[in-house]
Design an enzyme around this catalytic site. Structure first.
Site, PDB file in Angstrom:
ATOM      1  N   ARG A 190       0.817  -1.223   0.000  1.00  0.00           N
ATOM      2  CA  ARG A 190       0.000   0.000   0.000  1.00  0.00           C
ATOM      3  C   ARG A 190       0.849   1.271   0.000  1.00  0.00           C
ATOM      4  NH1 ARG A 190      -5.531  -0.796   1.457  1.00  0.00           N
ATOM      5  NH2 ARG A 190      -6.017  -2.719   0.356  1.00  0.00           N
ATOM      6  N   ARG A 218      -3.330   6.320   0.302  1.00  0.00           N
ATOM      7  CA  ARG A 218      -3.809   7.508   1.010  1.00  0.00           C
ATOM      8  C   ARG A 218      -2.827   8.162   1.968  1.00  0.00           C
ATOM      9  NH1 ARG A 218      -9.369   4.969   2.791  1.00  0.00           N
ATOM     10  NH2 ARG A 218      -7.909   3.231   2.867  1.00  0.00           N
ATOM     11  N   ARG A 249      -6.715  11.396  -6.923  1.00  0.00           N
ATOM     12  CA  ARG A 249      -7.888  10.521  -6.802  1.00  0.00           C
ATOM     13  C   ARG A 249      -9.151  11.281  -6.414  1.00  0.00           C
ATOM     14  NH1 ARG A 249      -8.693   5.784  -4.849  1.00  0.00           N
ATOM     15  NH2 ARG A 249     -10.776   6.544  -5.191  1.00  0.00           N
ATOM     16  N   ASP A 274      -6.385  -3.373  -7.622  1.00  0.00           N
ATOM     17  CA  ASP A 274      -6.999  -3.941  -6.420  1.00  0.00           C
ATOM     18  C   ASP A 274      -7.279  -5.409  -6.684  1.00  0.00           C
ATOM     19  OD1 ASP A 274      -8.255  -2.917  -3.689  1.00  0.00           O
ATOM     20  OD2 ASP A 274      -9.494  -4.538  -4.460  1.00  0.00           O
ATOM     21  N   TYR A 324     -14.490 -12.350   0.088  1.00  0.00           N
ATOM     22  CA  TYR A 324     -15.286 -11.174  -0.313  1.00  0.00           C
ATOM     23  C   TYR A 324     -16.541 -11.587  -1.073  1.00  0.00           C
ATOM     24  CZ  TYR A 324     -11.670  -7.982   1.255  1.00  0.00           C
ATOM     25  OH  TYR A 324     -10.801  -7.276   2.041  1.00  0.00           O
TER      26      TYR A 324
HETATM   27  O1  CP3 Z   1       0.359   0.185  -3.090  1.00  0.00           O
HETATM   28  C1  CP3 Z   1      -0.127  -0.945  -3.250  1.00  0.00           C
HETATM   29  O2  CP3 Z   1       0.044  -1.879  -2.441  1.00  0.00           O
HETATM   30  C2  CP3 Z   1      -0.863  -1.236  -4.556  1.00  0.00           C
HETATM   31  C3  CP3 Z   1      -2.268  -1.047  -4.545  1.00  0.00           C
HETATM   32  C4  CP3 Z   1      -3.214  -2.008  -3.847  1.00  0.00           C
HETATM   33  C5  CP3 Z   1      -4.523  -1.611  -3.489  1.00  0.00           C
HETATM   34  N1  CP3 Z   1      -5.202  -2.695  -3.037  1.00  0.00           N
HETATM   35  C6  CP3 Z   1      -5.034  -0.261  -3.666  1.00  0.00           C
HETATM   36  C7  CP3 Z   1      -6.194   0.140  -2.837  1.00  0.00           C
HETATM   37  C8  CP3 Z   1      -3.110  -3.353  -3.513  1.00  0.00           C
HETATM   38  C9  CP3 Z   1      -1.904  -4.256  -3.642  1.00  0.00           C
HETATM   39  C10 CP3 Z   1      -4.379  -3.765  -3.014  1.00  0.00           C
HETATM   40  C11 CP3 Z   1      -4.678  -5.162  -2.631  1.00  0.00           C
HETATM   41  C12 CP3 Z   1      -5.837  -5.423  -1.776  1.00  0.00           C
HETATM   42  N2  CP3 Z   1      -7.104  -4.904  -1.867  1.00  0.00           N
HETATM   43  C13 CP3 Z   1      -5.839  -6.382  -0.755  1.00  0.00           C
HETATM   44  C14 CP3 Z   1      -4.673  -7.240  -0.380  1.00  0.00           C
HETATM   45  C15 CP3 Z   1      -3.723  -6.455   0.452  1.00  0.00           C
HETATM   46  C16 CP3 Z   1      -4.177  -6.275   1.867  1.00  0.00           C
HETATM   47  O3  CP3 Z   1      -4.404  -5.135   2.246  1.00  0.00           O
HETATM   48  O4  CP3 Z   1      -4.282  -7.288   2.575  1.00  0.00           O
HETATM   49  C17 CP3 Z   1      -7.123  -6.405  -0.186  1.00  0.00           C
HETATM   50  C18 CP3 Z   1      -7.601  -7.259   0.977  1.00  0.00           C
HETATM   51  C19 CP3 Z   1      -7.911  -5.479  -0.907  1.00  0.00           C
HETATM   52  C20 CP3 Z   1      -9.344  -5.148  -0.707  1.00  0.00           C
HETATM   53  C21 CP3 Z   1      -9.489  -3.729  -0.358  1.00  0.00           C
HETATM   54  N3  CP3 Z   1      -9.480  -2.711  -1.313  1.00  0.00           N
HETATM   55  C22 CP3 Z   1      -9.576  -3.124   0.915  1.00  0.00           C
HETATM   56  C23 CP3 Z   1      -9.622  -3.866   2.218  1.00  0.00           C
HETATM   57  C24 CP3 Z   1      -9.612  -1.722   0.724  1.00  0.00           C
HETATM   58  C25 CP3 Z   1      -9.601  -0.648   1.765  1.00  0.00           C
HETATM   59  C26 CP3 Z   1     -10.924   0.016   1.980  1.00  0.00           C
HETATM   60  C27 CP3 Z   1     -10.762   1.364   2.644  1.00  0.00           C
HETATM   61  O5  CP3 Z   1     -11.113   2.345   2.002  1.00  0.00           O
HETATM   62  O6  CP3 Z   1     -10.246   1.413   3.766  1.00  0.00           O
HETATM   63  C28 CP3 Z   1      -9.554  -1.510  -0.664  1.00  0.00           C
HETATM   64  C29 CP3 Z   1      -9.534  -0.225  -1.357  1.00  0.00           C
HETATM   65  C30 CP3 Z   1      -8.182   0.212  -1.821  1.00  0.00           C
HETATM   66  N4  CP3 Z   1      -7.324  -0.566  -2.554  1.00  0.00           N
HETATM   67  C31 CP3 Z   1      -7.591   1.465  -1.617  1.00  0.00           C
HETATM   68  C32 CP3 Z   1      -6.345   1.441  -2.261  1.00  0.00           C
HETATM   69  C33 CP3 Z   1      -5.347   2.562  -2.392  1.00  0.00           C
HETATM   70  C34 CP3 Z   1      -8.224   2.622  -0.875  1.00  0.00           C
HETATM   71  C35 CP3 Z   1      -9.251   3.266  -1.751  1.00  0.00           C
HETATM   72  C36 CP3 Z   1      -9.055   4.744  -1.886  1.00  0.00           C
HETATM   73  O7  CP3 Z   1      -7.927   5.241  -1.900  1.00  0.00           O
HETATM   74  O8  CP3 Z   1     -10.100   5.407  -2.079  1.00  0.00           O
END
Ligand code: CP3
Length: 362
Positions: A43, A47, A56, A92, A167
């Site tokens: 990540r 954010r 974004r 994602d 999910y």
């Molecule tokens: O920088 C990186 O690692 C690359 C980008 C990345 C994202 N998601 C961007 C994202 C990666 C590798 C993921 C993988 C992902 N997504 C996982 C596996 C990694 C982990 O955290 O265990 C999982 C479980 C998800 C599912 C998911 N997507 C979650 C739990 C969330 C968070 C929800 C929240 O808003 O708190 C997301 C959304 C997400 N994926 C965001 C980002 C940057 C946040 C959305 C935003 O910025 O508006």
């Protein structure tokens, strides 16, 4: 370092050294010595960065993943800012599932939400196989990034069958994974059909990224730690093995989960070159469980980054020392960067790891 200074290629007729395949990150994944321990952060694109929040501002998450110019810019942001040793594709884990026809959205502050959770064999049948054309935006983004990144490797990724299934069955994030486990225990045939379908989608999605030029892939089984080792081996391992084994050994394969201290050996057996370790298991203990033929990745607790710098520094030093017990160490967090993290602390961590592990060039 170039062949001109070592003469190796000239002697052996090998291709020119340098490029992402010869980077500190790929070398550590392959358990080869390098100039320093490589660092990247799960990540890292996200954010914690003001430049991310700005770009974004008015673009929904899934849409941003489908715009190659945005994906490219967001992926590059942490590389420019922190000097990390690898980029990770901005996407994602649910992107390929959406491409396979599942109606879902990523809700800010919640995560993926599925309109009609999977309950029946007919629901599983509706998850279509995918190919390059279904995720052409990912293919295009990776190709652009490989050019922009030059010698810096790009990590591709996908969610593993268990975490994706969670999910799809729960309909959204879950603390207990109760519906998922109820399906797994109550209808093993349907469970295996679902995971087999997800494994196909995941393998195809990773193959598109490899064909487009990523230097490594990470399979995220974030929630596998909810299972006992016996259940992991019975219900999950065959499907994750299908994915990692199907990729072959062309690029390093990282296999990561949270709370997986008891599963580290099995997650390695699934076909990983590198096993991700969360903060609960010290790296020297982890490598004992994983064995000498795999590298480790981790494992700073992301919340430590919110503490005063002397605390961060002491923890980084401890992890670097414990990582020396492994045959290869990629420094990372034990899970993703928290949004409230000060990005300057991340930059300092990169510099500190590089300084602590600098090895003189031959
Ligand atoms: O920088 C990186 O690692 C690359 C980008 C990345 C994202 N998601 C961007 C994202 C990666 C590798 C993921 C993988 C992902 N997504 C996982 C596996 C990694 C982990 O955290 O265990 C999982 C479980 C998800 C599912 C998911 N997507 C979650 C739990 C969330 C968070 C929800 C929240 O808003 O708190 C997301 C959304 C997400 N994926 C965001 C980002 C940057 C946040 C959305 C935003 O910025 O508006």
């Amino acid at each position: 370092m170039t062949t001109d200074t070592t003469g190796t290629a000239a002697r052996n007729g090998e291709p020119r050294r340098g490029g992402p395949a010869d980077s500190p990150f790929v070398r550590a994944c392959r358990r080869e010595p390098g100039p320093h321990t490589p660092v990247w952060f799960m990540r890292q694109a996200g954010r914690s960065l003001p430049e991310y929040r700005e770009i974004r501002a008015n673009v929904p998450m899934l849409e941003s993943c489908r715009r190659p110019e945005l994906v490219t810019e967001i992926t590059l942001q942490p590389v420019r800012r922190h000097g990390v040793d690898a980029a990770i594709l901005f996407s994602d884990i649910v992107v390929p599932v959406a491409a396979a026809g599942v109606d879902l959205d990523i809700v800010p502050g919640t995560g993926p939400v599925v309109a009609e959770p999977v309950r029946t064999a007919a629901d599983v049948e509706r998850i279509s196989p995918i190919g390059r054309d279904d995720v052409s935006y990912v293919d295009e983004a990776v190709r652009r990034l490989v050019v922009e990144l030059g010698d810096t490797p790009l990590i591709g990724f996908a969610g593993a069958p268990f975490t994706l299934a969670s999910y799809l069955v729960e309909g959204g994030p879950s603390r207990t994974h109760a519906k998922t486990k109820a399906l797994m225990y109550g209808d093993p045939d349907l469970w295996h059909a679902l995971c087999a379908r997800l494994a196909e989608v995941t393998l195809a999605f990773l193959q598109v990224q490899i064909d487009a030029g990523v230097s490594a892939v990470q399979l995220f089984d974030s929630w596998a730690g909810a299972l006992s080792e016996a259940d992991y081996r019975r219900f999950v391992l065959p499907h994750s093995t299908y994915v990692l084994g199907g990729l072959g050994a062309g690029v390093p394969r990282i296999h990561f989960g949270v709370g997986t201290g008891e599963l580290l050996g099995a997650m390695g057996e699934a076909g990983a070159d590198v096993v991700g370790v969360d903060w609960r298991t010290p790296l020297d203990v982890a490598t004992g469980r994983i064995g000498p033929d795999k590298a480790v990745q981790g494992n700073l607790d992301p919340t430590v980054l919110l503490a005063p710098w002397p605390v961060v520094e002491a923890e980084v030093r401890r992890i670097v020392e414990q990582g020396r017990a492994a045959p290869g160490h990629v420094f990372n967090l034990g899970h993703g960067v928290l949004p409230e993290t000060d990005p300057e602390v991340l930059t300092r961590v990169v510099a500190l790891v590089h300084e602590l592990t600098a090895r003189p060039e031959r």
